[in-house]
Design a protein around this motif. Structure first.
Motif, PDB file in Angstrom:
ATOM      1  N   TYR B  15      -1.130  -9.711  -6.679  1.00 18.75           N
ATOM      2  CA  TYR B  15      -2.198  -9.720  -5.683  1.00 18.75           C
ATOM      3  C   TYR B  15      -2.279 -11.140  -5.149  1.00 18.75           C
ATOM      4  CZ  TYR B  15      -3.782  -5.091  -7.015  1.00 18.75           C
ATOM      5  OH  TYR B  15      -3.853  -3.740  -7.242  1.00 18.75           O
ATOM      6  N   THR B  17      -4.023 -13.840  -3.682  1.00 15.73           N
ATOM      7  CA  THR B  17      -5.406 -14.237  -3.419  1.00 15.73           C
ATOM      8  C   THR B  17      -5.432 -15.676  -2.909  1.00 15.73           C
ATOM      9  OG1 THR B  17      -5.865 -15.240  -5.561  1.00 15.73           O
ATOM     10  CG2 THR B  17      -6.061 -12.849  -5.425  1.00 15.73           C
ATOM     11  N   ALA B  24      -0.351  -8.487 -11.510  1.00 14.47           N
ATOM     12  CA  ALA B  24      -1.001  -7.337 -12.138  1.00 14.47           C
ATOM     13  C   ALA B  24       0.000  -6.416 -12.814  1.00 14.47           C
ATOM     14  CB  ALA B  24      -1.817  -6.558 -11.110  1.00 14.47           C
ATOM     15  N   GLU B  43      -6.166  -1.037 -21.356  1.00 12.56           N
ATOM     16  CA  GLU B  43      -7.566  -1.272 -21.041  1.00 12.56           C
ATOM     17  C   GLU B  43      -7.768  -1.367 -19.536  1.00 12.56           C
ATOM     18  OE1 GLU B  43      -9.523  -4.090 -24.371  1.00 12.56           O
ATOM     19  OE2 GLU B  43      -7.387  -4.380 -24.013  1.00 12.56           O
ATOM     20  N   SER B  44      -9.027  -1.323 -19.145  1.00 12.61           N
ATOM     21  CA  SER B  44      -9.366  -1.461 -17.733  1.00 12.61           C
ATOM     22  C   SER B  44      -8.862  -2.804 -17.210  1.00 12.61           C
ATOM     23  CB  SER B  44     -10.875  -1.375 -17.577  1.00 12.61           C
ATOM     24  OG  SER B  44     -11.208  -1.394 -16.227  1.00 12.61           O
ATOM     25  N   GLY B  45      -8.195  -2.781 -16.088  1.00 12.78           N
ATOM     26  CA  GLY B  45      -7.707  -4.017 -15.488  1.00 12.78           C
ATOM     27  C   GLY B  45      -6.335  -4.434 -15.966  1.00 12.78           C
ATOM     28  N   SER B  46      -5.673  -3.576 -16.762  1.00 13.48           N
ATOM     29  CA  SER B  46      -4.364  -3.978 -17.282  1.00 13.48           C
ATOM     30  C   SER B  46      -3.238  -3.703 -16.291  1.00 13.48           C
ATOM     31  CB  SER B  46      -4.100  -3.293 -18.624  1.00 13.48           C
ATOM     32  OG  SER B  46      -4.232  -1.900 -18.506  1.00 13.48           O
ATOM     33  N   GLY B  47      -3.539  -3.056 -15.166  1.00 11.91           N
ATOM     34  CA  GLY B  47      -2.516  -2.906 -14.135  1.00 11.91           C
ATOM     35  C   GLY B  47      -1.944  -1.506 -14.003  1.00 11.91           C
ATOM     36  N   LYS B  48      -2.606  -0.507 -14.576  1.00 14.44           N
ATOM     37  CA  LYS B  48      -2.066   0.855 -14.557  1.00 14.44           C
ATOM     38  C   LYS B  48      -2.053   1.439 -13.146  1.00 14.44           C
ATOM     39  CE  LYS B  48      -5.326   2.295 -17.368  1.00 14.44           C
ATOM     40  NZ  LYS B  48      -6.167   1.092 -17.471  1.00 14.44           N
ATOM     41  N   THR B  49      -3.188   1.330 -12.462  1.00 14.21           N
ATOM     42  CA  THR B  49      -3.255   1.874 -11.107  1.00 14.21           C
ATOM     43  C   THR B  49      -2.311   1.126 -10.182  1.00 14.21           C
ATOM     44  OG1 THR B  49      -5.529   2.572 -11.427  1.00 14.21           O
ATOM     45  CG2 THR B  49      -4.805   2.306  -9.162  1.00 14.21           C
ATOM     46  N   THR B  50      -2.233  -0.180 -10.374  1.00 10.75           N
ATOM     47  CA  THR B  50      -1.331  -0.987  -9.547  1.00 10.75           C
ATOM     48  C   THR B  50       0.106  -0.495  -9.704  1.00 10.75           C
ATOM     49  OG1 THR B  50      -2.810  -2.850  -9.920  1.00 10.75           O
ATOM     50  CG2 THR B  50      -0.641  -3.339  -9.031  1.00 10.75           C
ATOM     51  N   PRO B  62      -4.252  -7.116  -0.789  1.00 11.03           N
ATOM     52  CA  PRO B  62      -3.205  -8.124  -0.716  1.00 11.03           C
ATOM     53  C   PRO B  62      -2.107  -7.963  -1.763  1.00 11.03           C
ATOM     54  CG  PRO B  62      -5.037  -8.976  -1.971  1.00 11.03           C
ATOM     55  CD  PRO B  62      -5.377  -7.559  -1.633  1.00 11.03           C
ATOM     56  N   GLN B  98      -7.451   8.180  -9.056  1.00 14.70           N
ATOM     57  CA  GLN B  98      -8.400   7.888 -10.122  1.00 14.70           C
ATOM     58  C   GLN B  98      -9.813   8.328  -9.764  1.00 14.70           C
ATOM     59  OE1 GLN B  98      -8.035   3.911 -11.457  1.00 14.70           O
ATOM     60  NE2 GLN B  98      -9.666   4.041 -12.952  1.00 14.70           N
ATOM     61  N   GLU B 179      -5.872   8.523 -14.489  1.00 19.13           N
ATOM     62  CA  GLU B 179      -7.131   8.792 -15.174  1.00 19.13           C
ATOM     63  C   GLU B 179      -7.809  10.040 -14.614  1.00 19.13           C
ATOM     64  OE1 GLU B 179      -9.252   5.708 -16.708  1.00 19.13           O
ATOM     65  OE2 GLU B 179      -7.882   4.112 -16.097  1.00 19.13           O
ATOM     66  N   LEU B 277      -6.100 -12.096 -15.688  1.00 21.24           N
ATOM     67  CA  LEU B 277      -4.721 -12.144 -15.207  1.00 21.24           C
ATOM     68  C   LEU B 277      -4.489 -13.375 -14.329  1.00 21.24           C
ATOM     69  CD1 LEU B 277      -4.053  -8.403 -14.378  1.00 21.24           C
ATOM     70  CD2 LEU B 277      -3.448  -9.691 -16.420  1.00 21.24           C
TER      71      LEU B 277
HETATM   72  N1  ATP Z   1      -7.615  -6.894  -4.389  1.00 21.01           N
HETATM   73  C1  ATP Z   1      -7.372  -7.535  -5.538  1.00 21.01           C
HETATM   74  N2  ATP Z   1      -7.304  -8.874  -5.559  1.00 21.01           N
HETATM   75  C2  ATP Z   1      -7.043  -9.533  -6.697  1.00 21.01           C
HETATM   76  N3  ATP Z   1      -6.836  -8.938  -7.869  1.00 21.01           N
HETATM   77  C3  ATP Z   1      -6.891  -7.605  -7.921  1.00 21.01           C
HETATM   78  C4  ATP Z   1      -7.154  -6.836  -6.756  1.00 21.01           C
HETATM   79  N4  ATP Z   1      -7.147  -5.540  -7.098  1.00 21.01           N
HETATM   80  C5  ATP Z   1      -6.885  -5.508  -8.423  1.00 21.01           C
HETATM   81  N5  ATP Z   1      -6.723  -6.742  -8.915  1.00 21.01           N
HETATM   82  C6  ATP Z   1      -6.424  -7.088 -10.302  1.00 21.01           C
HETATM   83  O1  ATP Z   1      -5.325  -6.329 -10.715  1.00 21.01           O
HETATM   84  C7  ATP Z   1      -5.488  -5.949 -12.060  1.00 21.01           C
HETATM   85  C8  ATP Z   1      -5.034  -4.552 -12.247  1.00 21.01           C
HETATM   86  O2  ATP Z   1      -5.874  -3.640 -11.585  1.00 21.01           O
HETATM   87  P1  ATP Z   1      -5.668  -2.070 -11.751  1.00 21.01           P
HETATM   88  O3  ATP Z   1      -6.613  -1.385 -10.837  1.00 21.01           O
HETATM   89  O4  ATP Z   1      -4.237  -1.758 -11.586  1.00 21.01           O
HETATM   90  O5  ATP Z   1      -6.111  -1.829 -13.247  1.00 21.01           O
HETATM   91  P2  ATP Z   1      -6.214  -0.472 -14.071  1.00 21.01           P
HETATM   92  O6  ATP Z   1      -5.399  -0.644 -15.273  1.00 21.01           O
HETATM   93  O7  ATP Z   1      -5.918   0.678 -13.203  1.00 21.01           O
HETATM   94  O8  ATP Z   1      -7.739  -0.481 -14.489  1.00 21.01           O
HETATM   95  P3  ATP Z   1      -8.756   0.749 -14.634  1.00 21.01           P
HETATM   96  O9  ATP Z   1      -8.529   1.342 -15.973  1.00 21.01           O
HETATM   97  O10 ATP Z   1     -10.072   0.093 -14.550  1.00 21.01           O
HETATM   98  O11 ATP Z   1      -8.488   1.655 -13.501  1.00 21.01           O
HETATM   99  C9  ATP Z   1      -6.939  -6.173 -12.414  1.00 21.01           C
HETATM  100  O12 ATP Z   1      -7.023  -7.084 -13.455  1.00 21.01           O
HETATM  101  C10 ATP Z   1      -7.573  -6.723 -11.185  1.00 21.01           C
HETATM  102  O13 ATP Z   1      -8.315  -7.863 -11.513  1.00 21.01           O
END
Ligand code: ATP
Ligand code: MG
Lengths: 327, 319
Positions: B15, B17, B24, B43-50, B62, B98, B179, B277
């Motif tokens: 990402y 920024t 991610a 865990e939440s924020g570990s990058g799964k959706t990304t 971005p 999700q 999810e 991250l």
């Molecule tokens: N627009 C953004 N700008 C900067 N960082 C971002 C942005 N979107 C996501 N991130 C970062 O990317 C990381 C991964 O996000 P992601 O949504 O893939 O997590 P996730 O594993 O799917 O979490 P969840 O279980 O909450 O859905 C997060 O730590 C978040 O901080």
């Protein structure tokens, strides 16, 4: 359905309140309005005009209640009294001709500005940081920041007076008789070009920015991303998924602007001597033509209410969520 | 060995920024075989959706894919142009989002949102597409007459099912479920998982099943990949992972879910919280929370390495 009827009831109530206010306002003037008015016009108006004035206000010897009922009755018959400035034309007729021109002028300007601004907003949001997005919003907002009066005068001076490309005023040339002929219609368009053009220029930026900003938010939404993921054509993603949703706030704005069409084109009509409602209002004030003023205020109020109701209808059709939350 | 359906190699997603890139997804390599259910836990924020969005190339800005390859059915997805992507999307790989709440267009009927997908990929008349849409809704247990309804008229569970119906529409080879059950209550959750499993057995598609509910995942998946702070910590067959987790993070996760060991010890959550991250710890990213960390863990990044039959782990201490 119940919702629509309830809204209609509300608007009827508001219309009734406006009518009543219109009835009482002249009676709230200090002293006896009849005497005051008569004194002002003595010597300038013939006895028929006096009589017309008297009847307009229902300033007869009858009781207030019967005056009120007479007033309501004549309003419903479309009888708003006799104009003083345009004596002996009935106010309804005077307003009627002005109304046609105002609705044509301001309505065209609004529709053109809304349509172009919204389309440009879609383009700016979709090709974000493309040239449309970089150049147009800021320059249009810059233009919109000038007082409209000034912008219109400059346009009139340069394009009308100096270059002579456009006529200096009026809705059509004095040498033409109104009618649905090609020559007349072309002349009407030529006369409307500058007033419509200046209004469009002054208001375009607002529509563009509003659509662009909502559109950017909607483009980031999950349902637009899902539409993309589904492999749909970009045109469908932009129009059916993004723009269709982003349009909703703009429609509200359009409805509000529609309500102000009649009252809001005052400046345009003054600068371009356009024979619309605003121009009439100025004439009415200048000649202390109270019946005409009252009539115009009434029409403006009713127009605002009518436009609001129209937006209610359009919104119901555009947003299924409102359909359910209200039935 | 069967050829993998999906082969992710050293994928990196950043990402971008104003304060610099946030990675991610960090050098992730994974395979999904045809017809397999691969679970992704983290865990939440570990990058799964990304990761999931990178596979369909629908990452919102971005986010940028900054490295790696994604081989899917013989082509590198990262090298496809727009028309090629459009043809691949949904026909070969689809996804259940999700947030079922926000994934449906609020002003367009559910039917139309299924029909336009069918029609975008050709070969169906408006009438046949509509019939198929009704069929799909019934498959996931939604009455056919809801076809002309709107998203707001459905409950969360029903919207989730519409999302699943939509994902099944073109019978793709791979469905990503991001999810799919987190927003639901236990009963609906079980029903939906059961439904997915039945459909998967019948239609034979592969599934990438993302959740942070490790217990549920172990019941459903063939193999499991555990994410920690944008990296893979461990990849193993579900049975092996449940029996003998090798990464301290996985072990901690399993202890945190009591249902994995019925009648077992009290759930015990991992102390601390996942790292940012933006500024991840050096070496093994789990070391600040790991009670077995040694000096090496603080300095050297552990690579994912084979630890047994189909079992991989990124831990210096695992044998
Ligand atoms: N627009 C953004 N700008 C900067 N960082 C971002 C942005 N979107 C996501 N991130 C970062 O990317 C990381 C991964 O996000 P992601 O949504 O893939 O997590 P996730 O594993 O799917 O979490 P969840 O279980 O909450 O859905 C997060 O730590 C978040 O901080
Ligand atoms: Mg997620």
């Amino acid at each position: 359905m119940r919702y629509l009827i309830r809204r209609l009831g509300f608007y009827l109530l508001a219309a009734w309140a406006a009518l009543t206010l219109n009835f009482f306002l002249p009676r709230l003037m200090p002293g006896d309005p009849a005497t005051a008015l008569f004194a002002r016009f003595r010597g300038r108006l013939g006895p028929e005009a006096m009589q017309a004035l008297r009847e307009t206000f229902g300033l007869t010897e009858a009781s207030l209640v019967s005056q009120y009922l007479t007033y309501l009755g004549s309003v419903f018959r479309g009888d708003l009294g006799i104009s003083i400035a345009y004596f002996p034309s009935p106010v309804a007729d005077v307003i009627g001709t002005g109304l046609v021109w105002t609705i044509f002028l301001a309505g065209t300007a609004l529709v053109v500005s809304f349509t172009i601004g919204t389309l440009l907003g879609i383009v700016a949001a979709w090709w974000r940081r493309g040239w449309v997005d970089n150049v147009l919003p800021s320059s249009l907002v810059f233009l919109g920041a000038f007082p409209y009066f000034w912008l219109a005068m400059v346009a009139l001076y340069i394009l009308g007076f100096s270059l002579g490309w456009f006529p200096l005023g009026h809705a059509y040339g004095d040498d033409l008789t109104p009618g649905f002929t090609a020559v007349f219609l072309a002349d009407v368009v030529r006369h409307a070009a500058l007033p419509v053009g200046t209004v469009v220029l002054a208001t375009l930026g607002g529509w563009l920015l509003s659509m662009r900003n909502t559109m950017i938010a909607v483009l980031g939404s999950d349902y637009v991303n899902l539409a993309r993921a589904k492999g749909l054509q970009p045109s469908r993603v932009v129009l059916r998924y993004a723009a269709r949703n982003a349009l909703l706030p703009s429609v509200t704005g359009f409805g509000m602007a529609l309500g102000f069409v009649l009252g809001g084109s005052l400046l345009t009509e003054i600068v371009f001597s356009y024979p619309g409602e605003g121009y009439l209002l100025v004439q009415a004030v200048r000649n202390q033509d109270f019946p005409l003023m009252q009539g115009i205020f009434l029409v403006i109020t009713l127009a605002v209410l009518g436009a609001n109701w129209l937006v209610d209808l359009v919104y119901l059709w555009l947003d299924p969520r409102t359909r359910d939350s209200v039935s | 060995m069967t050829k993998p359906l999906l082969d992710i190699r050293d994928l990196c997603v950043d990402y971008v920024t104003p304060h610099g890139p946030v990675r991610a997804v960090d050098r992730v390599s994974l395979e999904v075989k045809p017809g397999e259910i691969l679970g992704i836990a983290g865990e939440s924020g570990s990058g799964k959706t990304t990761l999931a969005q990178a596979l369909l190339r629908i990452l919102p800005p971005p986010a940028v894919i900054s490295g790696g390859e994604v081989w899917f059915e013989g082509s590198d997805i990262l090298a496809l142009d727009e028309p090629e992507l459009r043809a691949m999307r949904w026909r070969r790989m689809s996804m259940v989002f999700q947030s079922a709440m926000d994934a449906l267009n609020p002003v367009v009927t559910i039917g139309e949102q299924i029909v336009d997908t069918l029609r975008a990929h050709g070969g169906s008349t408006p009438r046949s597409a509509r019939a198929r849409a009704g069929e799909l809704l019934e498959t996931v247990g939604i009455p056919r007459d809801r076809i002309d309804g709107y998203a707001h008229q459905l409950s969360g569970g029903m919207r989730q099912r519409v999302g699943i119906a939509l994902a099944l529409a073109l019978e793709p080879a791979l469905i990503i479920l991001d999810e799919p059950i987190t927003a639901l209550d236990v009963i609906v959750e079980r029903e939906i998982l059961e439904q997915i499993r039945v459909l998967q057995r019948r239609l034979g598609f592969a599934v990438l099943f993302i959740t942070h509910d490790l217990a549920r995942m172990l019941q459903v998946s063939d193999r499991v990949a555990v994410f920690y702070a944008a990296r893979l910590a461990e990849v193993a067959p579900a049975a092996a992972l449940r029996r003998a987790p090798r990464h301290p993070y996985t072990q901690g996760l399993l202890r945190a879910f009591p249902t994995v060991h019925p009648g077992g010890e009290e759930p015990e959550s991992i102390p601390g919280s996942p790292p940012s991250l933006r500024n991840p710890p050096p070496g093994c990213r789990f070391h600040p929370r790991c009670d077995r960390a040694v000096d090496k863990c603080r300095e050297l990044t552990p690579e994912l390495r084979p630890l047994g039959a189909g079992h991989f782990g990124a831990c210096h201490l695992a044998e």
